[in-house]
Design a protein around this motif. Structure first.
Motif, PDB file in Angstrom:
ATOM      1  N   TYR A 116       0.831  -1.201   0.000  1.00  0.00           N
ATOM      2  CA  TYR A 116       0.000   0.000   0.000  1.00  0.00           C
ATOM      3  C   TYR A 116       0.866   1.252   0.000  1.00  0.00           C
ATOM      4  N   ASP A 143      -7.196   8.523  -5.331  1.00  0.00           N
ATOM      5  CA  ASP A 143      -7.866   7.227  -5.462  1.00  0.00           C
ATOM      6  C   ASP A 143      -7.588   6.293  -4.299  1.00  0.00           C
ATOM      7  N   TYR A 144      -7.229   6.857  -3.152  1.00  0.00           N
ATOM      8  CA  TYR A 144      -6.856   6.053  -1.999  1.00  0.00           C
ATOM      9  C   TYR A 144      -8.092   5.475  -1.314  1.00  0.00           C
ATOM     10  N   GLU A 145      -7.924   4.291  -0.757  1.00  0.00           N
ATOM     11  CA  GLU A 145      -9.047   3.617  -0.090  1.00  0.00           C
ATOM     12  C   GLU A 145      -9.325   4.178   1.291  1.00  0.00           C
ATOM     13  N   TYR A 146      -8.277   4.603   1.961  1.00  0.00           N
ATOM     14  CA  TYR A 146      -8.443   5.011   3.360  1.00  0.00           C
ATOM     15  C   TYR A 146      -7.865   6.414   3.581  1.00  0.00           C
ATOM     16  N   TRP A 147      -8.602   7.205   4.344  1.00  0.00           N
ATOM     17  CA  TRP A 147      -8.200   8.580   4.640  1.00  0.00           C
ATOM     18  C   TRP A 147      -8.340   8.847   6.133  1.00  0.00           C
ATOM     19  N   GLY A 189      -3.481   3.476   0.364  1.00  0.00           N
ATOM     20  CA  GLY A 189      -4.199   2.691  -0.622  1.00  0.00           C
ATOM     21  C   GLY A 189      -3.310   2.099  -1.686  1.00  0.00           C
ATOM     22  N   ARG A 190      -3.906   1.251  -2.509  1.00  0.00           N
ATOM     23  CA  ARG A 190      -3.213   0.684  -3.665  1.00  0.00           C
ATOM     24  C   ARG A 190      -3.547   1.574  -4.856  1.00  0.00           C
TER      25      ARG A 190
END
Length: 122
Positions: A32, A108-112, A99-100
């Motif tokens: 990640y 485009d990150y999954e987590y913030w 994120g990936r």
């Protein structure tokens, strides 16, 4: 449940330094990317610096090159942002993103995280 928690923000005079930390937990993050974005009042959120598992591993926005340094502690799933020679225009809420992603500078990150305020006085 994944958590991304920033810390280390505050008020500093121009020319000073601050170090932000971001700790991610709740899953494994192998592969990640971990990056920092910021959003100043009335402006769009922008990329600041990022760490990728692919060479050359660290990337910076032109506005912070030579002043900010991103580093990681893989064992703790933590990323740091050392900010030196701070300027009033660095004032913003700083967000950590995990994120990936193919492009570190895109959101485009999954987590913030929730963000941490950095204020630089003249």
């Amino acid at each position: 449940q994944v958590q991304v928690v920033e810390s280390g923000g505050g008020l500093v005079q121009a020319g000073g330094s601050l170090k932000l930390s971001c700790a991610a937990s709740g899953r494994t993050f192998i592969g990640y990317a971990m990056s920092w974005f910021r959003q100043a009042p009335g402006k769009e959120r922008e990329f600041v610096a990022g760490f990728s598992w692919k060479s050359p591993y660290t990337y910076y926005a032109d506005s912070v090159k030579g002043r900010f340094t991103i580093s990681t502690d893989n064992a703790k799933n933590t990323v740091y942002l050392q900010m030196n020679s701070l300027k009033p225009e660095d004032t913003a809420v700083y967000y950590c993103a995990v994120g990936r992603v193919r492009d570190l500078s895109k959101e485009d990150y999954e987590y913030w995280g929730q963000g941490t305020q950095v204020t630089v006085s003249p």
